[in-house]
Motif scaffolding. Structure first.
Motif, PDB file in Angstrom:
ATOM      1  N   ASP A 237       0.824  -1.208   0.000  1.00  0.00           N
ATOM      2  CA  ASP A 237       0.000   0.000   0.000  1.00  0.00           C
ATOM      3  C   ASP A 237       0.855   1.253   0.000  1.00  0.00           C
ATOM      4  N   ILE A 238       1.974   1.171   0.734  1.00  0.00           N
ATOM      5  CA  ILE A 238       2.796   2.377   0.868  1.00  0.00           C
ATOM      6  C   ILE A 238       3.673   2.605  -0.363  1.00  0.00           C
ATOM      7  N   PHE A 239       4.332   1.560  -0.796  1.00  0.00           N
ATOM      8  CA  PHE A 239       5.198   1.702  -1.974  1.00  0.00           C
ATOM      9  C   PHE A 239       4.826   0.662  -3.027  1.00  0.00           C
ATOM     10  N   ASN A 240       4.461   1.135  -4.204  1.00  0.00           N
ATOM     11  CA  ASN A 240       4.103   0.228  -5.285  1.00  0.00           C
ATOM     12  C   ASN A 240       4.402   0.956  -6.592  1.00  0.00           C
ATOM     13  N   PHE A 241       5.338   0.426  -7.328  1.00  0.00           N
ATOM     14  CA  PHE A 241       5.761   1.159  -8.531  1.00  0.00           C
ATOM     15  C   PHE A 241       5.397   0.439  -9.831  1.00  0.00           C
ATOM     16  N   ALA A 242       4.342  -0.415  -9.788  1.00  0.00           N
ATOM     17  CA  ALA A 242       3.899  -1.068 -11.012  1.00  0.00           C
ATOM     18  C   ALA A 242       3.241  -0.044 -11.944  1.00  0.00           C
ATOM     19  N   ASN A 243       3.419  -0.199 -13.226  1.00  0.00           N
ATOM     20  CA  ASN A 243       2.834   0.684 -14.246  1.00  0.00           C
ATOM     21  C   ASN A 243       3.183   2.162 -13.992  1.00  0.00           C
ATOM     22  N   TYR A 244       4.402   2.400 -13.525  1.00  0.00           N
ATOM     23  CA  TYR A 244       4.749   3.739 -13.065  1.00  0.00           C
ATOM     24  C   TYR A 244       4.658   4.772 -14.179  1.00  0.00           C
ATOM     25  N   GLY A 245       5.139   4.354 -15.393  1.00  0.00           N
ATOM     26  CA  GLY A 245       5.167   5.296 -16.511  1.00  0.00           C
ATOM     27  C   GLY A 245       3.781   5.831 -16.856  1.00  0.00           C
ATOM     28  N   GLU A 246       2.811   4.959 -16.898  1.00  0.00           N
ATOM     29  CA  GLU A 246       1.458   5.395 -17.247  1.00  0.00           C
ATOM     30  C   GLU A 246       0.895   6.325 -16.173  1.00  0.00           C
ATOM     31  N   LEU A 247       1.157   5.939 -14.937  1.00  0.00           N
ATOM     32  CA  LEU A 247       0.639   6.753 -13.833  1.00  0.00           C
ATOM     33  C   LEU A 247       1.236   8.154 -13.855  1.00  0.00           C
ATOM     34  N   LEU A 248       2.521   8.219 -14.213  1.00  0.00           N
ATOM     35  CA  LEU A 248       3.229   9.494 -14.201  1.00  0.00           C
ATOM     36  C   LEU A 248       2.521  10.521 -15.078  1.00  0.00           C
ATOM     37  N   ALA A 249       2.051  10.049 -16.250  1.00  0.00           N
ATOM     38  CA  ALA A 249       1.362  10.955 -17.167  1.00  0.00           C
ATOM     39  C   ALA A 249       0.099  11.522 -16.520  1.00  0.00           C
ATOM     40  N   LEU A 250      -0.525  10.709 -15.669  1.00  0.00           N
ATOM     41  CA  LEU A 250      -1.773  11.140 -15.042  1.00  0.00           C
ATOM     42  C   LEU A 250      -1.550  12.240 -13.998  1.00  0.00           C
TER      43      LEU A 250
ATOM     44  N   LEU B 125      11.212  19.686  -3.081  1.00  0.00           N
ATOM     45  CA  LEU B 125      11.647  18.299  -2.931  1.00  0.00           C
ATOM     46  C   LEU B 125      10.603  17.493  -2.159  1.00  0.00           C
ATOM     47  N   SER B 126      10.092  18.064  -1.069  1.00  0.00           N
ATOM     48  CA  SER B 126       9.095  17.348  -0.272  1.00  0.00           C
ATOM     49  C   SER B 126       7.842  17.084  -1.092  1.00  0.00           C
ATOM     50  N   LEU B 127       7.387  18.107  -1.825  1.00  0.00           N
ATOM     51  CA  LEU B 127       6.127  17.970  -2.554  1.00  0.00           C
ATOM     52  C   LEU B 127       6.250  17.014  -3.730  1.00  0.00           C
ATOM     53  N   VAL B 128       7.243  17.272  -4.595  1.00  0.00           N
ATOM     54  CA  VAL B 128       7.376  16.446  -5.794  1.00  0.00           C
ATOM     55  C   VAL B 128       7.761  15.023  -5.385  1.00  0.00           C
ATOM     56  N   GLY B 129       8.676  14.910  -4.422  1.00  0.00           N
ATOM     57  CA  GLY B 129       9.059  13.589  -3.917  1.00  0.00           C
ATOM     58  C   GLY B 129       7.850  12.860  -3.358  1.00  0.00           C
ATOM     59  N   GLY B 130       7.035  13.575  -2.595  1.00  0.00           N
ATOM     60  CA  GLY B 130       5.841  12.975  -2.001  1.00  0.00           C
ATOM     61  C   GLY B 130       4.874  12.484  -3.063  1.00  0.00           C
ATOM     62  N   ILE B 131       4.670  13.308  -4.094  1.00  0.00           N
ATOM     63  CA  ILE B 131       3.739  12.924  -5.164  1.00  0.00           C
ATOM     64  C   ILE B 131       4.247  11.670  -5.876  1.00  0.00           C
ATOM     65  N   LEU B 132       5.534  11.644  -6.182  1.00  0.00           N
ATOM     66  CA  LEU B 132       6.095  10.522  -6.936  1.00  0.00           C
ATOM     67  C   LEU B 132       6.053   9.234  -6.123  1.00  0.00           C
ATOM     68  N   LEU B 133       6.313   9.338  -4.825  1.00  0.00           N
ATOM     69  CA  LEU B 133       6.307   8.135  -3.988  1.00  0.00           C
ATOM     70  C   LEU B 133       4.883   7.622  -3.789  1.00  0.00           C
ATOM     71  N   ALA B 134       3.940   8.556  -3.706  1.00  0.00           N
ATOM     72  CA  ALA B 134       2.562   8.171  -3.414  1.00  0.00           C
ATOM     73  C   ALA B 134       1.872   7.550  -4.617  1.00  0.00           C
ATOM     74  N   LEU B 135       2.470   7.774  -5.770  1.00  0.00           N
ATOM     75  CA  LEU B 135       1.826   7.448  -7.033  1.00  0.00           C
ATOM     76  C   LEU B 135       1.302   6.013  -7.106  1.00  0.00           C
ATOM     77  N   GLY B 136       2.170   5.079  -6.772  1.00  0.00           N
ATOM     78  CA  GLY B 136       1.788   3.685  -6.949  1.00  0.00           C
ATOM     79  C   GLY B 136       0.882   3.170  -5.847  1.00  0.00           C
ATOM     80  N   GLY B 137       1.089   3.643  -4.633  1.00  0.00           N
ATOM     81  CA  GLY B 137       0.335   3.126  -3.492  1.00  0.00           C
ATOM     82  C   GLY B 137      -1.087   3.651  -3.479  1.00  0.00           C
ATOM     83  N   SER B 138      -1.836   3.262  -2.483  1.00  0.00           N
ATOM     84  CA  SER B 138      -3.227   3.696  -2.430  1.00  0.00           C
ATOM     85  C   SER B 138      -3.437   4.756  -1.355  1.00  0.00           C
ATOM     86  N   LEU B 139      -2.338   5.312  -0.820  1.00  0.00           N
ATOM     87  CA  LEU B 139      -2.461   6.293   0.259  1.00  0.00           C
ATOM     88  C   LEU B 139      -2.479   7.708  -0.311  1.00  0.00           C
TER      89      LEU B 139
END
Lengths: 296, 278
Positions: free
Chosen positions: A9-22, A240-254
């Motif tokens: 839930d916390i870290f999940n980087f599957a399909n990261y490229g597609e999510l990034l566009a979103l 750094l906090s904001l962009v880092g936070g967004i990128l890390l949160a991307l895959g998980g459901s939190l």
């Protein structure tokens, strides 16, 4: 097994490229807020206003939830709430003691009003929770343009008043004697702060605004003492906090806010450690950042 | 008009001036002129109206009545003719300014915008820091300097725009003896090299005794002005305080004993607070 689920839930980087566009919009919003929050935070620290930031964000929350209930633009509602709060605090609380009691009175009122509006609201529950703890992933294009325009106004405003505001924040008596309109500037600053808080509420949520508007600047002030290095580091930390936070949160459901607040807190802790190592001398120029020259 | 043209214009001029706050008159009837290079010390109890006088000169607060002129013109905020050293106050350790930035504020801190790096400006600041002996800590954070070092920097800040009049409000407060001597010496040197007129508010005349041309002593809603020898006498101070005051001169120092506590009927609650409120 359970631990693995939580981790997933916390870290999940599957399909990261597609999510990034979103989340392109969210990242743009994160950068805008990083710049604005990092810069205004320096003055929030110098003028001893962290509590005011918290008070403004609760009224901003009330405005936003009112807008949600009425079905009008949430950013506009949020802006209205925080500007009213900022002006009230600025006008009624020119002395520190008055200010704290006014904030203490306004804050629960704002929060209560917000809770009332949300209780009456029959829409999606995610919208409600988002206002308190952040909803950046939901930033759509019209909202984004509101955020960018507001951010640009704050940024330009800050750049215009930068020197006199710095003067008035570090030595108000001397600044007044030199002809700086100290009182007017303090109101202008509260207005800009209100706008910056309204943007932050949209992104990290009303309860966590301090992690963007105060923590990065507080961290920067721990390690640097020059009038340009501090704002630069503060902006860097906030972004750094904001962009880092967004990128890390991307895959998980939190939601993103726990990531943002954790990164921002970790940076602060690191800066305190560096500060104690360098014996509170503080970096006053880039020279000091090169290990070879770290003498004084 | 022709008569005025002959002699140089006074840097500071009062005509029947009265001072006070909130329609409450503290003292009045002051008529005086301060010329270039003159050193005036202002003494008196807390709340006797010293700060009120400075505020009037800075254009931060109007006179109750009468006229004040700074280099021939009514005072206005932000005048470059005046350098001002506010009452000493420790600067927060987390202030993101170096000594040189504080001096720079005296030059262009009131201007809009963020300012650009400028070689001439930097040289001017360096020279100013050098002249107050602060070159060695020019790049140190202001909040980490000692009280005496901070005060040198603030003197440099007040002088960097090359004012004709320097106002110092208790600049020696909470400084050690050595720093007191250094700061008073710096101020004196400035008026000798640049002909700057000095108004120096202090509660103790001894650190500036060698330099003072005239003393303005405020007490009990009245004042006396003259040389140290004229004002700092048992007779004059006893008269001002309406109570026996003993003034002894010993070893180049002036010792005053017997100033009645709370003698001042016009005692204002807190002068520093009133100044900040503006």
């Amino acid at each position: 097994m359970l631990a693995a689920d939580v981790w997933h839930d916390i870290f999940n980087f599957a399909n990261y490229g597609e999510l990034l566009a979103l989340v392109r919009n969210s990242i743009i919003a994160g950068v805008v807020l990083g710049i604005v929050g990092g810069l205004i935070g320096v003055f929030v620290m110098m003028r001893d206003l962290p509590f005011a930031v918290h008070g403004i964000s609760e009224l901003s929350f009330a405005g936003a939830s009112g807008a949600l209930l009425l079905g009008v633009n949430v950013v506009a509602g949020s802006l209205a709430g925080s500007i009213i709060a900022a002006v009230l605090i600025g006008v009624l609380g020119s002395r520190a003691r008055d200010r704290n009691s006014i904030i203490g009175v306004l804050m629960p009122f704002g929060l209560g009003l917000g809770v009332l509006f949300l209780a009456l609201y029959k829409g999606r529950a995610a919208n409600k929770f988002g206002l308190l703890t952040g909803q950046i992933v939901a930033v759509d294009t019209p909202q984004l343009s509101w955020l960018i325009v507001t951010g640009a106004v704050v940024l330009i405003g800050l750049l215009i008043v930068w020197r006199p505001l710095m003067f008035a924040s570090s030595d108000p008596e001397q600044a007044a004697a030199r002809g700086v309109p100290v009182r007017v500037l303090s109101l202008v600053f509260m207005l800009l702060l209100g706008m910056a808080v309204a943007i932050s509420v949209q992104i990290v949520g009303a309860l966590l605004v301090l992690s963007i508007v105060v923590t990065p600047a507080a961290a920067a002030l721990r390690v640097a003492r020059s009038p340009w290095l501090v704002p630069v580091l503060s902006v860097l930390f906030a972004t750094l906090s904001l962009v880092g936070g967004i990128l890390l949160a991307l895959g998980g459901s939190l939601p993103i806010s726990p990531y943002v607040t954790t990164i921002s807190f970790a940076i602060y802790v690191a800066c305190r450690i560096v500060d104690s190592r360098q014996g509170s001398r503080g970096w006053t120029s880039l020279r000091h950042l090169r290990p070879a020259a770290r003498v004084g | 008009m022709l008569n005025h043209a002959k002699k140089p214009e006074p840097v500071l001029q009062f005509e029947d001036a009265a001072f006070g706050y909130d329609r409450r008159r503290l003292w009045g009837g002051l008529t005086m002129e301060l010329r270039a290079g003159e050193f005036l010390a202002i003494l008196g109890a807390n709340g006797s109206g010293k700060t009120s006088l400075l505020r009037a000169v800075l254009g931060l607060h109007p006179l109750m009545s009468g006229i004040v002129r700074v280099v021939g013109a009514p005072p206005h905020q932000g005048s470059t003719e005046i350098g001002y050293v506010p009452q000493h106050r420790r600067i927060d350790t987390l202030t993101p300014l170096r000594a040189r930035d504080v001096v720079g504020q005296g030059l262009d801190g009131h201007r809009w915008g963020i300012g650009r790096p400028d070689r001439a400006r930097r040289r001017r600041i360096d020279e100013m820091l050098e002249s107050v002996g602060a070159r060695g800590f020019a790049d140190r954070p202001i909040g980490l300097l000692s009280g005496g070092e901070q005060q040198r920097v603030r003197i440099a800040q007040a002088l960097v725009a090359d004012p004709k009049l320097l106002l110092c409000d208790e600049p020696l407060l909470s400084l050690d003896l050595n720093s007191q001597r250094t700061i008073s010496g710096l101020v004196d040197r400035r008026r000798r090299t640049h002909d700057t007129a000095i108004v120096f508010v202090t509660h103790d005349i001894n650190p500036v005794l060698p330099y003072v041309d005239r003393v303005l002593y405020l007490a009990g809603g009245r004042f006396r002005m003259g040389t140290v020898d004229e004002v700092m006498t048992s007779a004059t101070l006893s008269d001002l305080y309406a109570s026996p005051v003993e003034v002894v001169r010993s070893g180049g120092r002036v010792l005053v004993a017997g100033i009645p506590e709370g003698a001042d009927p016009h005692h204002a609650p807190e002068t520093a607070a009133t100044l900040r409120a503006g």
